[in-house]
Design a protein around this motif. Structure first.
Motif, PDB file in Angstrom:
ATOM      1  N   ASN A 197     -54.816-123.195  -5.192  1.00 49.70           N
ATOM      2  CA  ASN A 197     -54.146-123.611  -3.967  1.00 49.70           C
ATOM      3  C   ASN A 197     -53.274-122.521  -3.372  1.00 49.70           C
ATOM      4  N   ALA A 198     -52.599-121.748  -4.200  1.00 46.54           N
ATOM      5  CA  ALA A 198     -51.750-120.661  -3.694  1.00 46.54           C
ATOM      6  C   ALA A 198     -52.604-119.626  -2.958  1.00 46.54           C
ATOM      7  N   ARG A 199     -53.761-119.291  -3.531  1.00 47.31           N
ATOM      8  CA  ARG A 199     -54.647-118.340  -2.859  1.00 47.31           C
ATOM      9  C   ARG A 199     -55.179-118.928  -1.560  1.00 47.31           C
ATOM     10  N   ALA A 200     -55.504-120.213  -1.553  1.00 47.24           N
ATOM     11  CA  ALA A 200     -55.984-120.858  -0.328  1.00 47.24           C
ATOM     12  C   ALA A 200     -54.928-120.764   0.769  1.00 47.24           C
ATOM     13  N   VAL A 201     -53.686-121.073   0.427  1.00 44.09           N
ATOM     14  CA  VAL A 201     -52.602-120.990   1.413  1.00 44.09           C
ATOM     15  C   VAL A 201     -52.482-119.570   1.937  1.00 44.09           C
ATOM     16  N   SER A 202     -52.498-118.607   1.042  1.00 45.80           N
ATOM     17  CA  SER A 202     -52.390-117.206   1.446  1.00 45.80           C
ATOM     18  C   SER A 202     -53.530-116.812   2.380  1.00 45.80           C
ATOM     19  N   GLN A 203     -54.753-117.178   2.030  1.00 47.19           N
ATOM     20  CA  GLN A 203     -55.902-116.850   2.869  1.00 47.19           C
ATOM     21  C   GLN A 203     -55.784-117.490   4.250  1.00 47.19           C
ATOM     22  N   ILE A 204     -55.425-118.739   4.269  1.00 46.93           N
ATOM     23  CA  ILE A 204     -55.341-119.470   5.540  1.00 46.93           C
ATOM     24  C   ILE A 204     -54.246-118.883   6.428  1.00 46.93           C
ATOM     25  N   LEU A 205     -53.089-118.621   5.858  1.00 49.03           N
ATOM     26  CA  LEU A 205     -51.960-118.127   6.648  1.00 49.03           C
ATOM     27  C   LEU A 205     -52.143-116.694   7.129  1.00 49.03           C
ATOM     28  N   THR A 206     -52.901-115.889   6.403  1.00 50.31           N
ATOM     29  CA  THR A 206     -53.068-114.492   6.805  1.00 50.31           C
ATOM     30  C   THR A 206     -54.303-114.263   7.665  1.00 50.31           C
ATOM     31  N   SER A 207     -55.165-115.246   7.792  1.00 49.75           N
ATOM     32  CA  SER A 207     -56.381-115.083   8.579  1.00 49.75           C
ATOM     33  C   SER A 207     -56.084-115.222  10.063  1.00 49.75           C
ATOM     34  N   ALA A 208     -56.311-114.119  10.778  1.00 53.33           N
ATOM     35  CA  ALA A 208     -56.164-114.150  12.234  1.00 53.33           C
ATOM     36  C   ALA A 208     -57.516-114.363  12.904  1.00 53.33           C
ATOM     37  N   GLN A 209     -58.570-114.484  12.099  1.00 52.99           N
ATOM     38  CA  GLN A 209     -59.922-114.615  12.631  1.00 52.99           C
ATOM     39  C   GLN A 209     -60.246-116.032  13.101  1.00 52.99           C
ATOM     40  N   VAL A 210     -59.452-116.991  12.684  1.00 57.12           N
ATOM     41  CA  VAL A 210     -59.663-118.387  13.058  1.00 57.12           C
ATOM     42  C   VAL A 210     -58.383-118.869  13.727  1.00 57.12           C
ATOM     43  N   SER A 211     -58.524-119.582  14.819  1.00 62.72           N
ATOM     44  CA  SER A 211     -57.368-120.086  15.558  1.00 62.72           C
ATOM     45  C   SER A 211     -56.413-120.849  14.645  1.00 62.72           C
ATOM     46  N   ARG A 212     -55.151-120.662  14.873  1.00 62.40           N
ATOM     47  CA  ARG A 212     -54.157-121.391  14.072  1.00 62.40           C
ATOM     48  C   ARG A 212     -54.185-122.880  14.378  1.00 62.40           C
ATOM     49  N   HIS A 213     -54.905-123.275  15.408  1.00 64.53           N
ATOM     50  CA  HIS A 213     -55.026-124.686  15.796  1.00 64.53           C
ATOM     51  C   HIS A 213     -56.333-125.315  15.306  1.00 64.53           C
ATOM     52  N   ASP A 214     -57.164-124.563  14.619  1.00 67.75           N
ATOM     53  CA  ASP A 214     -58.455-125.054  14.148  1.00 67.75           C
ATOM     54  C   ASP A 214     -58.241-126.228  13.184  1.00 67.75           C
ATOM     55  N   PRO A 215     -58.864-127.382  13.443  1.00 62.75           N
ATOM     56  CA  PRO A 215     -58.633-128.547  12.585  1.00 62.75           C
ATOM     57  C   PRO A 215     -59.036-128.336  11.125  1.00 62.75           C
ATOM     58  N   ALA A 216     -60.130-127.625  10.872  1.00 58.00           N
ATOM     59  CA  ALA A 216     -60.544-127.379   9.480  1.00 58.00           C
ATOM     60  C   ALA A 216     -59.495-126.530   8.772  1.00 58.00           C
ATOM     61  N   LYS A 217     -58.984-125.538   9.470  1.00 55.57           N
ATOM     62  CA  LYS A 217     -57.951-124.670   8.903  1.00 55.57           C
ATOM     63  C   LYS A 217     -56.689-125.475   8.582  1.00 55.57           C
ATOM     64  N   LEU A 218     -56.267-126.316   9.512  1.00 56.04           N
ATOM     65  CA  LEU A 218     -55.052-127.112   9.314  1.00 56.04           C
ATOM     66  C   LEU A 218     -55.219-128.168   8.226  1.00 56.04           C
ATOM     67  N   ILE A 219     -56.374-128.807   8.194  1.00 53.60           N
ATOM     68  CA  ILE A 219     -56.618-129.819   7.164  1.00 53.60           C
ATOM     69  C   ILE A 219     -56.660-129.160   5.790  1.00 53.60           C
ATOM     70  N   ASN A 220     -57.321-128.005   5.699  1.00 50.21           N
ATOM     71  CA  ASN A 220     -57.351-127.301   4.414  1.00 50.21           C
ATOM     72  C   ASN A 220     -55.953-126.858   3.991  1.00 50.21           C
ATOM     73  N   LEU A 221     -55.184-126.379   4.933  1.00 46.56           N
ATOM     74  CA  LEU A 221     -53.819-125.968   4.613  1.00 46.56           C
ATOM     75  C   LEU A 221     -53.000-127.166   4.139  1.00 46.56           C
ATOM     76  N   GLY A 222     -53.155-128.286   4.822  1.00 43.95           N
ATOM     77  CA  GLY A 222     -52.467-129.502   4.401  1.00 43.95           C
ATOM     78  C   GLY A 222     -52.889-129.941   3.017  1.00 43.95           C
ATOM     79  N   ARG A 223     -54.183-129.837   2.742  1.00 45.35           N
ATOM     80  CA  ARG A 223     -54.691-130.219   1.423  1.00 45.35           C
ATOM     81  C   ARG A 223     -54.105-129.330   0.323  1.00 45.35           C
ATOM     82  N   ALA A 224     -54.061-128.035   0.577  1.00 44.72           N
ATOM     83  CA  ALA A 224     -53.500-127.106  -0.408  1.00 44.72           C
ATOM     84  C   ALA A 224     -52.012-127.399  -0.622  1.00 44.72           C
TER      85      ALA A 224
END
Length: 126
Positions: free
Chosen positions: A45-72
């Protein structure tokens, strides 16, 4: 737009795009690691959070990104932050259709509501 959410709703929601044939083991149509999918599958989960927060390639508003971040966050016990991620998806002006691992299609807002409700149940049973 359709996104694929893999993983059972009971265990959590993890998203990947499904512009091609859905696959359950990678981030289809997303740059590898950009939504933390593989890290979540491995329970890192820590790596998932790090990957999600540092990725500028996907919009910060992307629902999959936000749901995954919430899950982590939820898995890490960071329930307020998890709740905030699910709330952002629920309150978004836009929504997308999500294809669940079992093949059902669900609106991103509905998927976020289910994740949020599961989180609230978890909080209530503490």
């Amino acid at each position: 737009m359709k996104l694929l959410l893999t993983g059972a709703l009971v265990t959590g929601l993890m998203g990947v795009a499904a512009h091609a044939q859905p696959t359950m083991n990678s981030e289809t149509a997303y740059p590898k690691g950009s939504i933390g999918y593989e890290a979540l599958v491995k329970g890192d989960n820590a790596r998932a959070v790090s990957q999600i927060l540092t990725s500028a390639q996907v919009s910060r508003h992307d629902p999959a990104k936000l749901i995954n971040l919430g899950r982590a966050y939820a898995r890490m016990g960071r329930l307020d932050e998890a709740s905030a991620m699910f709330s952002i998806v629920m309150q978004s002006r836009d929504s997308v259709d999500l294809v669940l691992a079992d093949g059902r299609v669900m609106n991103s807002k509905d998927a976020a509501r289910k994740a949020y409700a599961g989180l609230q149940t978890r909080v209530a049973t503490r």
